[in-house]
Design a protein around this motif. Structure first.
Motif: not given
Length: 155
Positions: A32, A38-39, A49, A52, A54, A57-60, A119, A122
């Motif tokens: 992370g 981590t994008t 929140h 941005d 992730e 590219g999937l899990f915030q 998100n 997650d």
């Protein structure tokens, strides 16, 4: 010359499971913090929140979210030292993840209450992790493996 045998009992399966889960959390926590894996890494916040970033590219994720994974991993590796503690880690840790799943579903993605942040990906990962951890605890119990001696007592 006599061969020295270790008096240390082999790790119980529940201890190995807690070690594996701990390593997975450590890896997730480290990843992370790696740009590219981590994008939108530059948008990562300490918490909230509004991050941005992730993982995969999937899990915030946020700094807090990554640190929680690292701590959870270290706790898992530490508690894997005994079968009873490893069992508790998997059982209680799994329950915590199920509570986190319900929490994630209950708060909106743009809510100030979503401070971790979480998100939908997650949320469902937390559900799966909770179930897997509890299943491991229940399936493996907290029994120590029994020692067997192939040739009887040796001194």
């Amino acid at each position: 010359m006599t061969a020295h045998r270790s008096h240390r009992a082999p790790a119980a399966p529940v201890q190995r499971a807690a070690q594996l889960v701990g390593i997975v959390f450590l890896v997730a926590g480290v990843l992370g913090f790696i740009p590219g894996i981590t994008t939108d890494y530059g948008s990562m916040t300490i918490a909230s929140h509004e991050s941005d970033a992730e993982l995969l590219g999937l899990f915030q994720v946020s700094v807090l979210h990554n640190l929680v994974h690292l701590v959870y991993g270290l706790v898992g590796l530490t508690l894997a030292g005994t079968a009873a503690a490893a069992h508790s880690y998997l059982l209680v840790g799994g329950a915590v993840y199920l509570v986190l799943w319900v929490y994630g579903l209950s708060v909106g993605p743009d809510s100030d209450a979503n401070f971790v942040p979480l998100n939908s990906a997650d949320d469902w990962l937390h559900f799966a992790l909770g179930l897997v951890m509890i299943a491991l605890a229940l399936a493996l119990g907290h029994r120590r493996p029994t020692r067997t001696s192939g040739t009887g007592a040796q001194r």
